[in-house]
Design a protein around this motif. Structure first.
Motif, PDB file in Angstrom:
ATOM      1  N   LYS A 118      39.477  -8.275   2.644  1.00  0.00           N
ATOM      2  CA  LYS A 118      40.602  -7.510   4.376  1.00  0.00           C
ATOM      3  C   LYS A 118      39.329  -8.827   5.150  1.00  0.00           C
ATOM      4  CE  LYS A 118      40.114  -3.789   6.290  1.00  0.00           C
ATOM      5  NZ  LYS A 118      40.146  -2.400   6.918  1.00  0.00           N
ATOM      6  N   TYR A 119      38.305  -9.025   4.917  1.00  0.00           N
ATOM      7  CA  TYR A 119      37.577  -9.734   5.776  1.00  0.00           C
ATOM      8  C   TYR A 119      37.198 -11.379   5.413  1.00  0.00           C
ATOM      9  CZ  TYR A 119      37.353  -5.379   8.398  1.00  0.00           C
ATOM     10  OH  TYR A 119      38.017  -4.990   9.365  1.00  0.00           O
ATOM     11  N   SER A 120      37.993 -11.753   3.996  1.00  0.00           N
ATOM     12  CA  SER A 120      38.072 -12.661   2.902  1.00  0.00           C
ATOM     13  C   SER A 120      39.239 -13.512   3.152  1.00  0.00           C
ATOM     14  CB  SER A 120      37.165 -13.243   1.597  1.00  0.00           C
ATOM     15  OG  SER A 120      36.100 -12.016   1.706  1.00  0.00           O
ATOM     16  N   ARG A 127      25.020  -0.589  12.685  1.00  0.00           N
ATOM     17  CA  ARG A 127      26.418  -0.075  13.970  1.00  0.00           C
ATOM     18  C   ARG A 127      27.551  -0.231  12.967  1.00  0.00           C
ATOM     19  NH1 ARG A 127      27.735   0.325  20.328  1.00  0.00           N
ATOM     20  NH2 ARG A 127      28.493   2.946  19.110  1.00  0.00           N
ATOM     21  N   ILE A 128      27.741  -0.683  11.701  1.00  0.00           N
ATOM     22  CA  ILE A 128      28.766  -0.799  11.251  1.00  0.00           C
ATOM     23  C   ILE A 128      29.499   0.559  10.115  1.00  0.00           C
ATOM     24  CG2 ILE A 128      29.285  -3.522  10.973  1.00  0.00           C
ATOM     25  CD1 ILE A 128      27.944  -3.114   8.206  1.00  0.00           C
ATOM     26  N   PHE A 129      28.239   1.347  10.064  1.00  0.00           N
ATOM     27  CA  PHE A 129      28.413   2.661   9.076  1.00  0.00           C
ATOM     28  C   PHE A 129      28.473   3.616   9.737  1.00  0.00           C
ATOM     29  CE2 PHE A 129      25.341   0.463   6.472  1.00  0.00           C
ATOM     30  CZ  PHE A 129      26.789  -0.479   5.334  1.00  0.00           C
ATOM     31  N   TYR A 188      33.676   2.587  13.865  1.00  0.00           N
ATOM     32  CA  TYR A 188      33.408   1.792  15.047  1.00  0.00           C
ATOM     33  C   TYR A 188      33.457   0.497  14.468  1.00  0.00           C
ATOM     34  CZ  TYR A 188      29.653  -1.858  16.441  1.00  0.00           C
ATOM     35  OH  TYR A 188      28.866  -3.208  17.310  1.00  0.00           O
ATOM     36  N   VAL A 189      34.033  -0.744  14.935  1.00  0.00           N
ATOM     37  CA  VAL A 189      34.690  -2.341  14.537  1.00  0.00           C
ATOM     38  C   VAL A 189      34.187  -3.115  14.925  1.00  0.00           C
ATOM     39  CG1 VAL A 189      36.995  -1.162  13.266  1.00  0.00           C
ATOM     40  CG2 VAL A 189      36.956  -1.765  16.044  1.00  0.00           C
ATOM     41  N   VAL A 190      34.195  -4.162  14.192  1.00  0.00           N
ATOM     42  CA  VAL A 190      33.308  -5.245  14.878  1.00  0.00           C
ATOM     43  C   VAL A 190      34.229  -6.254  15.486  1.00  0.00           C
ATOM     44  CG1 VAL A 190      32.652  -7.476  14.842  1.00  0.00           C
ATOM     45  CG2 VAL A 190      31.753  -5.773  12.762  1.00  0.00           C
ATOM     46  N   ASP A 191      35.664  -6.681  15.292  1.00  0.00           N
ATOM     47  CA  ASP A 191      36.769  -7.280  16.183  1.00  0.00           C
ATOM     48  C   ASP A 191      37.648  -6.989  16.869  1.00  0.00           C
ATOM     49  OD1 ASP A 191      37.937  -8.882  17.600  1.00  0.00           O
ATOM     50  OD2 ASP A 191      37.957 -11.047  16.139  1.00  0.00           O
ATOM     51  N   LYS A 192      37.860  -5.937  17.533  1.00  0.00           N
ATOM     52  CA  LYS A 192      38.883  -4.959  17.349  1.00  0.00           C
ATOM     53  C   LYS A 192      40.489  -5.212  17.012  1.00  0.00           C
ATOM     54  CE  LYS A 192      37.133  -1.471  20.634  1.00  0.00           C
ATOM     55  NZ  LYS A 192      36.841  -0.725  21.098  1.00  0.00           N
ATOM     56  N   GLY A 235      44.592  -3.608  10.037  1.00  0.00           N
ATOM     57  CA  GLY A 235      45.337  -2.142   9.773  1.00  0.00           C
ATOM     58  C   GLY A 235      43.881  -1.219   9.272  1.00  0.00           C
ATOM     59  N   GLY A 236      42.956  -2.098  10.497  1.00  0.00           N
ATOM     60  CA  GLY A 236      41.354  -1.206  10.226  1.00  0.00           C
ATOM     61  C   GLY A 236      41.618  -0.256  11.127  1.00  0.00           C
ATOM     62  N   THR A 237      40.776   1.084  10.443  1.00  0.00           N
ATOM     63  CA  THR A 237      40.925   2.759  11.410  1.00  0.00           C
ATOM     64  C   THR A 237      38.988   2.373  11.653  1.00  0.00           C
ATOM     65  OG1 THR A 237      39.998   3.452   9.321  1.00  0.00           O
ATOM     66  CG2 THR A 237      42.336   3.020  10.005  1.00  0.00           C
ATOM     67  N   GLY A 238      38.236   1.501  11.820  1.00  0.00           N
ATOM     68  CA  GLY A 238      36.631   1.891  11.869  1.00  0.00           C
ATOM     69  C   GLY A 238      36.186   3.023  10.902  1.00  0.00           C
ATOM     70  N   LEU A 239      36.985   3.640   9.931  1.00  0.00           N
ATOM     71  CA  LEU A 239      36.080   4.774   8.979  1.00  0.00           C
ATOM     72  C   LEU A 239      35.945   4.544   8.113  1.00  0.00           C
ATOM     73  CD1 LEU A 239      39.011   7.451  10.248  1.00  0.00           C
ATOM     74  CD2 LEU A 239      36.595   7.600  10.513  1.00  0.00           C
ATOM     75  N   GLY A 240      36.339   3.386   7.156  1.00  0.00           N
ATOM     76  CA  GLY A 240      36.076   2.738   5.585  1.00  0.00           C
ATOM     77  C   GLY A 240      34.431   2.992   5.434  1.00  0.00           C
TER      78      GLY A 240
HETATM   79  P1  ADP Z   1      37.581  -0.937   9.256  1.00  0.00           P
HETATM   80  O1  ADP Z   1      38.897   0.200   9.561  1.00  0.00           O
HETATM   81  O2  ADP Z   1      38.094  -1.841  10.682  1.00  0.00           O
HETATM   82  O3  ADP Z   1      37.718  -1.756   8.072  1.00  0.00           O
HETATM   83  P2  ADP Z   1      35.211  -0.274   8.667  1.00  0.00           P
HETATM   84  O4  ADP Z   1      33.963   1.035   9.073  1.00  0.00           O
HETATM   85  O5  ADP Z   1      35.492  -0.098   7.010  1.00  0.00           O
HETATM   86  O6  ADP Z   1      36.495  -0.680   9.364  1.00  0.00           O
HETATM   87  O7  ADP Z   1      34.246  -1.294   8.397  1.00  0.00           O
HETATM   88  C1  ADP Z   1      33.532  -1.619  10.086  1.00  0.00           C
HETATM   89  C2  ADP Z   1      33.593  -3.234  10.124  1.00  0.00           C
HETATM   90  O8  ADP Z   1      32.672  -3.676  10.205  1.00  0.00           O
HETATM   91  C3  ADP Z   1      34.405  -3.716  10.628  1.00  0.00           C
HETATM   92  O9  ADP Z   1      35.494  -3.651  11.357  1.00  0.00           O
HETATM   93  C4  ADP Z   1      34.881  -5.252   9.638  1.00  0.00           C
HETATM   94  O10 ADP Z   1      34.607  -5.925  10.939  1.00  0.00           O
HETATM   95  C5  ADP Z   1      32.823  -4.957   9.669  1.00  0.00           C
HETATM   96  N1  ADP Z   1      33.208  -4.940   7.848  1.00  0.00           N
HETATM   97  C6  ADP Z   1      33.028  -4.127   7.112  1.00  0.00           C
HETATM   98  N2  ADP Z   1      33.234  -4.993   5.746  1.00  0.00           N
HETATM   99  C7  ADP Z   1      32.987  -6.167   6.311  1.00  0.00           C
HETATM  100  C8  ADP Z   1      33.260  -6.845   5.284  1.00  0.00           C
HETATM  101  N3  ADP Z   1      32.995  -6.997   3.620  1.00  0.00           N
HETATM  102  N4  ADP Z   1      33.258  -7.884   5.562  1.00  0.00           N
HETATM  103  C9  ADP Z   1      32.814  -8.530   6.626  1.00  0.00           C
HETATM  104  N5  ADP Z   1      33.222  -7.644   8.120  1.00  0.00           N
HETATM  105  C10 ADP Z   1      33.622  -6.729   7.414  1.00  0.00           C
END
Ligand code: ADP
Length: 580
Positions: free
Chosen positions: A484-486, A520-522, A526-530, A537-542
């Motif tokens: 997703k983020y590449s 905080r990403i865990f 929580y999402v970095v860039d809403k 299609g992110g939910t912040g739960l992954g």
């Molecule tokens: P999401 O469903 O939004 O991906 P996650 O809980 O998986 O939610 O991730 C939380 C946040 O961490 C994401 O919003 C994203 O900004 C950041 N993130 C997670 N994995 C990566 C990654 N491999 N590269 C860059 N940013 C990431």
């Protein structure tokens, strides 16, 4: 046998007194004898000087018969033996015996001394009379020439009688002195030992926690000082003891009023302290002094105690006991041999959690079908609606429906994992197979974005003991994020071994995460860039699912990232035994 201080002092005195008395006796006897002999010697000398004037003419005339008669007459009168000896040693007159029958006296010590010009003195048993005698011999001179020797001798029997008489008196005096000394020694020993005895019995009472005892001494010496110090020490001890008792009571009431169960174990795992809550929990009345397992038999708890002792670190563990769940926090005390365990009853919290999880699970399940239906109908409507305003609204509805479907799917995953978390299904898992299958799912997306993916596995990488479903979820989420983020670049999944277990790395060359967001990403949602996350299609739960899986496996997760360069997630899982 214990020897009393009185006996020690008294026997010491007796010893000294007896030795001194003995010495005085022996010394006085010899002194008296010497004094008597010296006095007699001097008397005999004077007698000799007096006799010399009568003896010299007879000796010069060689009138030995007359001389012998003179000796016999005077000798008898003064009760002294008088002997006249010629220069050659021949006895020429003797008051006690016939001089002709007597042997030559030249060799006698006192005679030899007199013949040399001095006054000879000797003490010996007389050959003739067989009695101890004192001999005094003095030269008889005429015109400065020795013409003979006058010997005067005296029986010492008289002296022995006098000494014996003295001896009796001295004995009596010594006995009286001895008795008086012993009596004084007795009084002295008693006066010395009594305060010590008093101090000793007072300290025994203090040892038995009687702090009202005091020692009062009449004397004004160091013992009095000691007694005064003892008294003030006891007063201090009493207040300290009262303070301690008060503190102990306070502590006891705090411990017993604690809602949490408290258990303190000694180095042998015997119960030192336990409170009422712990007793209630184990339904045991009295457990102190016994081994903890006599009251609390639970293999998980045994493991916890062993772990704390082995690792010498504090541990927290959830333990189910008597149909209740406790959060057991075991702490190694500063002495490093005692362990304090606090049992926090979390049964209600667990029940609530279960209700919440069930609720989320049910809602997610219920929402999934209508959402899929909505999605299906929106897609159908999209096909039949012409381009324009209506189409735009439909695409907004479709995007949000997709988002809802994703959220529901992730919520389902979280709930399922939480349900599993209570009883995960551990089995032997080949991580290589799982990762390859997961990568297959992302095949198309990887190709679309021209991202390459590779799997690096260390030689002899072991089979892991884990829950396959959760582990798969973990990889799906990590690789999904990496894709997703590449926008391009590559994704590397590597598997390695460590002494404690295995180490898994998921690395990408994507956008990276700004440093301030890393802690905080865990967190859930929580999402970095809403906006970006929504778009993706992110939910912040992954990542919260990933963290949950890692924790269920008693592992650890960390992240390193730099913006524009990429992100690396590192997961360590302990070896199979400790997971089990
Ligand atoms: P999401 O469903 O939004 O991906 P996650 O809980 O998986 O939610 O991730 C939380 C946040 O961490 C994401 O919003 C994203 O900004 C950041 N993130 C997670 N994995 C990566 C990654 N491999 N590269 C860059 N940013 C990431």
């Amino acid at each position: 046998m214990k020897k009393s201080i009185f006996l020690k002092i008294f026997s010491g005195y007796i010893f000294v007194i007896i030795i001194l008395s003995g010495l005085i006796l022996a010394f006085s006897f010899t002194k008296i004898r010497d004094f008597y002999i010296d006095g007699t010697t001097s008397d005999l000398k004077h007698l000799g000087i007096a006799l010399e004037t009568s003896i010299v003419p007879l000796l010069l005339d060689k009138n030995y018969r007359e001389l012998d008669t003179l000796a016999k007459t005077i000798g008898k009168r003064i009760n002294t033996r008088i002997t006249v000896i010629a220069v050659n040693g021949r006895v020429i007159a003797d008051s006690e015996a016939d001089p002709n029958t007597m042997e030559n006296h030249k060799g006698r010590t006192e005679i030899a001394q007199a013949l040399e010009g001095g006054v000879g003195r000797f003490l010996r048993i007389s050959d003739t009379l067989k009695k101890e005698m004192l001999y005094i011999a003095m030269p008889i001179k005429s015109e400065n020439r020795i013409i003979g020797v006058l010997r005067l001798s005296l029986f010492l029997k008289e002296m022995s009688d006098i000494i014996n008489h003295f001896r009796l008196n001295i004995f009596l005096i010594t006995l009286i002195i001895l008795s008086i000394s012993l009596f004084i020694a007795y009084l002295f020993s008693r006066s010395l030992s009594r305060p010590i005895k008093e101090l000793s019995s007072a300290s025994q009472k203090v040892a038995q926690q009687d702090f009202n005892v005091r020692v009062f001494l009449k004397s004004n010496d160091e013992l009095k000082e000691l007694a005064d110090s003892f008294n003030s020490m006891v007063i201090q001890m009493r207040s300290l003891f009262a303070q301690l008792t008060h503190q102990k009571e306070e502590l006891n009431s705090i411990i017993s009023s604690l809602q949490e169960g408290l258990l303190v174990l000694d180095r042998h795992d015997k119960v030192l302290i336990c409170n009422d809550s712990f007793r209630k929990m184990t339904s045991k009345v009295q457990t102190e002094g016994k081994f903890y397992w006599e009251a609390f038999r639970e293999p998980q708890f045994d493991e916890l105690i062993k772990k704390v002792r082995n690792t010498r670190q504090n541990c927290v563990e959830e333990i189910e006991f008597n149909q209740r769940v406790f959060m057991c926090s075991a702490t190694l005390l500063e002495t490093e041999s005692e362990i304090a365990v606090v049992f926090h009853d979390i049964t209600e919290i667990k029940n609530l959690e279960r209700i919440k999880t069930d609720f989320v699970l049910n809602v997610s399940h219920e929402l999934r079908t209508p959402l899929t239906a909505i999605k299906g109908f929106v897609e159908t409507m999209e096909e039949i609606t012409k381009a324009g305003e209506g189409r735009r609204y439909l695409s907004i509805i479709k995007r949000n429906t997709n988002r809802l479907i994703n959220i529901v799917a992730d919520l389902l995953s979280v709930s399922e994992l939480e349900t599993k978390g209570v009883s995960p299904q551990f089995t032997e898992v080949d991580l290589k197979d799982i990762i390859e299958n997961v990568l297959k799912i992302f095949d198309q997306r990887l190709k679309d974005k021209a991202i390459s993916a590779q799997l690096l596995i260390e030689e002899n990488f072991p089979i892991v003991f884990a829950d396959p479903f959760s582990i798969e979820q973990m990889f799906i989420n990590l690789i999904d994020n990496a894709v997703k983020y590449s926008e391009k670049g590559k994704i590397t999944v590597s598997l390695g071994k460590t002494e404690e277990g295995v180490i898994i790395k998921v690395q990408d060359t994507g956008t990276g995460i700004p440093r301030e967001h890393l802690p905080r990403i865990f967190e859930r949602f929580y999402v970095v860039d809403k906006s970006r996350s929504k778009k993706m299609g992110g939910t912040g739960l992954g990542l919260s699912i990933v963290k949950h899986v890692v924790l269920v496996h008693r592992g650890a997760i960390s992240v390193e990232s730099s913006v524009g360069q990429g992100t690396t997630f590192t997961i360590t899982l302990p070896n199979s035994k400790s997971v089990r």
